[in-house]
Design a protein around this motif. Sequence first.
Motif, mmCIF file in Angstrom:
data_model
loop_
_atom_site.group_PDB
_atom_site.id
_atom_site.type_symbol
_atom_site.label_atom_id
_atom_site.label_comp_id
_atom_site.label_asym_id
_atom_site.label_seq_id
_atom_site.Cartn_x
_atom_site.Cartn_y
_atom_site.Cartn_z
ATOM 1 N N SER A 300 0.835 -1.026 -0.108
ATOM 2 C CA SER A 300 -0.032 -0.030 -0.006
ATOM 3 C C SER A 300 0.815 1.245 -0.029
ATOM 4 O O SER A 300 0.332 2.374 -0.061
ATOM 5 N N CYS A 301 2.154 1.137 -0.270
ATOM 6 C CA CYS A 301 2.992 2.491 -0.120
ATOM 7 C C CYS A 301 2.737 3.123 -1.527
ATOM 8 O O CYS A 301 2.581 2.724 -2.578
ATOM 9 N N THR A 302 2.542 4.391 -1.219
ATOM 10 C CA THR A 302 2.229 5.461 -2.373
ATOM 11 C C THR A 302 3.567 5.981 -2.875
ATOM 12 O O THR A 302 3.208 6.942 -3.872
ATOM 13 N N ILE A 303 4.701 5.708 -2.505
ATOM 14 C CA ILE A 303 6.066 6.039 -3.135
ATOM 15 C C ILE A 303 6.266 5.352 -4.603
ATOM 16 O O ILE A 303 6.267 4.162 -4.293
ATOM 17 N N ASN A 304 6.206 6.081 -5.733
ATOM 18 C CA ASN A 304 6.573 5.523 -6.632
ATOM 19 C C ASN A 304 7.443 6.256 -7.699
ATOM 20 O O ASN A 304 8.062 6.150 -8.723
ATOM 21 N N HIS A 305 8.103 7.293 -6.914
ATOM 22 C CA HIS A 305 9.375 8.029 -7.574
ATOM 23 C C HIS A 305 10.439 8.311 -6.432
ATOM 24 O O HIS A 305 10.088 8.729 -5.244
ATOM 25 N N THR A 306 11.745 8.090 -6.924
ATOM 26 C CA THR A 306 12.774 8.468 -5.913
ATOM 27 C C THR A 306 13.777 9.513 -6.554
ATOM 28 O O THR A 306 14.215 8.937 -7.665
ATOM 29 N N GLY A 307 13.977 10.555 -6.434
ATOM 30 C CA GLY A 307 14.468 11.687 -6.873
ATOM 31 C C GLY A 307 14.098 13.056 -6.894
ATOM 32 O O GLY A 307 13.074 13.264 -6.067
ATOM 33 N N SER A 308 14.479 13.940 -7.498
ATOM 34 C CA SER A 308 14.326 15.502 -7.525
ATOM 35 C C SER A 308 12.894 15.384 -8.284
ATOM 36 O O SER A 308 12.200 14.568 -8.976
ATOM 37 N N ALA A 309 11.960 16.532 -7.734
ATOM 38 C CA ALA A 309 10.706 16.893 -8.250
ATOM 39 C C ALA A 309 10.888 17.146 -9.629
ATOM 40 O O ALA A 309 9.806 16.585 -10.330
ATOM 41 N N GLY A 310 11.849 17.756 -10.248
ATOM 42 C CA GLY A 310 11.795 17.987 -11.704
ATOM 43 C C GLY A 310 11.969 16.665 -12.648
ATOM 44 O O GLY A 310 11.175 16.742 -13.881
ATOM 45 N N MET A 311 12.371 15.518 -12.153
ATOM 46 C CA MET A 311 12.481 14.535 -12.890
ATOM 47 C C MET A 311 11.119 13.683 -12.822
ATOM 48 O O MET A 311 11.064 12.764 -13.605
ATOM 49 N N MET A 312 10.158 14.228 -12.081
ATOM 50 C CA MET A 312 8.850 13.385 -12.207
ATOM 51 C C MET A 312 8.067 13.562 -13.635
ATOM 52 O O MET A 312 7.567 12.651 -14.049
ATOM 53 N N GLU A 313 8.355 14.865 -14.127
ATOM 54 C CA GLU A 313 8.015 14.962 -15.414
ATOM 55 C C GLU A 313 8.407 14.133 -16.557
ATOM 56 O O GLU A 313 7.918 13.364 -17.294
ATOM 57 N N VAL A 314 9.730 13.759 -16.512
ATOM 58 C CA VAL A 314 10.580 12.738 -17.454
ATOM 59 C C VAL A 314 10.041 11.362 -16.978
ATOM 60 O O VAL A 314 9.908 10.696 -17.998
ATOM 61 N N GLU A 315 10.155 11.084 -15.673
ATOM 62 C CA GLU A 315 9.860 9.689 -15.480
ATOM 63 C C GLU A 315 8.376 9.309 -15.956
ATOM 64 O O GLU A 315 7.812 8.244 -16.282
ATOM 65 N N ALA A 316 7.130 10.285 -15.837
ATOM 66 C CA ALA A 316 5.937 10.012 -16.010
ATOM 67 C C ALA A 316 5.847 9.760 -17.591
ATOM 68 O O ALA A 316 5.077 8.911 -17.845
ATOM 69 N N ALA A 317 6.682 10.667 -18.147
ATOM 70 C CA ALA A 317 6.738 10.383 -19.710
ATOM 71 C C ALA A 317 7.235 9.197 -20.244
ATOM 72 O O ALA A 317 6.559 8.594 -21.167
ATOM 73 N N LYS A 318 8.377 8.512 -19.385
ATOM 74 C CA LYS A 318 8.779 7.375 -20.143
ATOM 75 C C LYS A 318 7.605 6.269 -19.619
ATOM 76 O O LYS A 318 7.635 5.245 -20.289
ATOM 77 N N THR A 319 7.040 6.271 -18.530
ATOM 78 C CA THR A 319 5.924 5.313 -18.214
ATOM 79 C C THR A 319 4.688 5.256 -18.954
ATOM 80 O O THR A 319 4.414 4.329 -19.691
ATOM 81 N N ILE A 320 4.646 6.528 -19.447
ATOM 82 C CA ILE A 320 3.100 6.857 -20.256
ATOM 83 C C ILE A 320 3.443 6.110 -21.964
ATOM 84 O O ILE A 320 2.866 5.412 -22.285
ATOM 85 N N PHE A 321 4.786 6.645 -22.211
ATOM 86 C CA PHE A 321 5.249 6.029 -23.599
ATOM 87 C C PHE A 321 5.420 4.644 -23.829
ATOM 88 O O PHE A 321 5.378 3.958 -24.832
ATOM 89 N N SER A 322 5.877 4.018 -22.596
ATOM 90 C CA SER A 322 6.267 2.638 -22.497
ATOM 91 C C SER A 322 4.958 1.738 -22.520
ATOM 92 O O SER A 322 5.192 0.684 -23.290
ATOM 93 N N ARG A 323 3.770 2.221 -22.156
ATOM 94 C CA ARG A 323 2.830 1.465 -22.151
ATOM 95 C C ARG A 323 1.688 1.940 -23.340
ATOM 96 O O ARG A 323 0.702 0.962 -23.346
ATOM 97 N N SER A 324 2.136 2.578 -24.191
ATOM 98 C CA SER A 324 1.162 3.267 -25.120
ATOM 99 C C SER A 324 0.821 2.031 -26.121
ATOM 100 O O SER A 324 -0.209 1.763 -26.839
ATOM 101 N N LEU A 325 1.922 1.193 -26.564
ATOM 102 C CA LEU A 325 1.986 0.162 -27.398
ATOM 103 C C LEU A 325 0.835 -0.854 -26.991
ATOM 104 O O LEU A 325 0.076 -1.418 -27.950
#
Length: 619
Positions: A300-325
Amino acid sequence: MVATKQASAALRKPAKKSRKEALAKARASKEAKRLGQEPEPVAASPSTSATPAADPVSAENGIPVKLSASKRKLDLMANFAPQPSDMSQRLLLLDLSCLTALFKPFSCKSCGGKLTVISDTRKGFVCQLKTVCLRCEAVLSKTMTSKTLKGSSHYDINRRAVLSMLNVGLGFAGHTTFCETMGLEGLTEKSFASHVREIHQASDRLKTAVLNKAVKKVYEAHGKAEGDVLDIAVSYDGTWQKRGHTSKHGLGVVIEVTTGLAVDYHVMSSFCQPCSTKGVTMKKKGEAAYNEWWEQHKVSCTINHTGSAGMMEVEAAKTIFSRSLGRGLRYTTLVADGDCKTFNELQELRPYGDTSICKEECTNHVSKRLGTGLRNLVAAESKRGTTLGGRKQGSLTQAKIALLQSHYKKAVASKSATVGELSKKIWTTFYHASSTDCNPQHHLCPTGTRSWCFYNRALAFGKDPPSHKNRSSSSISPHVAEKVRGVYERLTAPELLQRCLKGLTQNANEAIHSTIWSRCPKHLFAGRRRVEIATTIAVGNFNSGSTSLRELTEECGCGVGKISIAHGLKRDFARIKRAEKAETVEAKRRRVDMARAVTVAQQEFLAAEGGPSYISGGF
């Protein structure tokens, strides 16, 4: 009486029509006057073409009216609107003393005593009502004030109350304040949190439905059958729950360019309440105790990102593009702002193998570079002892910078066919602004009697061109133009303009961001569940209006009645009317004029007050 009203209405209708006709005639007369004789000295406004192209969708009184994005999306998703699930449901707020007054005429069948109503067994907004005889104290009937949800011990009205608080951007503190003002006994913090967890589960189920509907409409818009791999152009942008660079929550949303529908999103979080409280305590007890606790908590842990706040945009994009196919989509064209970090990371990720991703620039962000470059130029030259700003004729004032940026933006957003054509449009605005009587530079300006360029228009009428003085509000002096040229050369680089040919923007992303944070305000603390619920509601509302809220209400186990549907339809209608009004030529011109007026007024205030009264970091 009815006949009189009908006659009055009949008289009013032609009057309304005549007003429109009068406005149309006035505009036509003004245009004829402009074409038939030399116009009065007014500020020239460089545009990208000699004559404005009429919108193919609709036109009213000769003025183009663009179909608003809201109407386009709501019409597109109209066939997904659900029917009311509970036609008889009608919820009310009652004062118990008023309800008691209804039973005064009645008496107890056993002893003839007067009857009253008392409340008992309160659970949040729900209580048990009992009809009691005041003489013999017999309980004649009893009922709860709300029904329980199907398959749950929670009550319908409590679930609706929590969902309403989340939808308007309030949490438990807001719920408590509401109850305090209304004089109600609300939910406890524990009960409120329990409802939030179940609403979050319902929003997760709704997320899948909302995004699947959007993908289906995207396939239909492109004329493809579902199951085929579809290459589409999307705009992507990240946003954060807290201002600055320390936000614990961030997210990214992908919007398909053709339909304007949000097709995917992902929420990132670097915060978990139990980890920051119970987890810290368990670490102090030793590694064995912490590991035992973690095995139970990690699900139930809600943490899915470790790092700076600025990298959240990058990591979210990588997740979204990876599952688009997995959804049959490939985001092969990415509309993004000037930040290249996300695009570079996607290039390295290669989510589609040999199929590359090309980048298109957001024209709004590109145009802002001109304003930033000119302001930096004024500051840099000032340090060297050269004054480019000030109140002199042809100086680079803040209002003039805003106007040059506006002309640059109009050129970049014109959807040119080639880089050369786009470059010509931009340089047209520069040369027009830097022209003087001694050195007129209107060779790139459109010619003919309908040209916006006062110089070429006068030549087309066979008249001597008037003086440049006070003819263009964007005019700059020759020594200023010499300094400004370098900024224009940098912002007309072929590699930059190549990415601006389609004239795409991230306006839709900015719109959905404001919708999200209105339901999860940036100045209030929120957990990941709150952010995900707000995002699901916002994306659903963005795509299909009030329909998605009704679907979430049903997903939470609550019925949807006629009143809810009526309110939703009214809200959708108001949204479309606002959007259509904002798309009219008059409204756009009025917004530009107001923005310029504010800039000029602030500049005059600063001049009258002897400069800014507050400087960041000053004494």
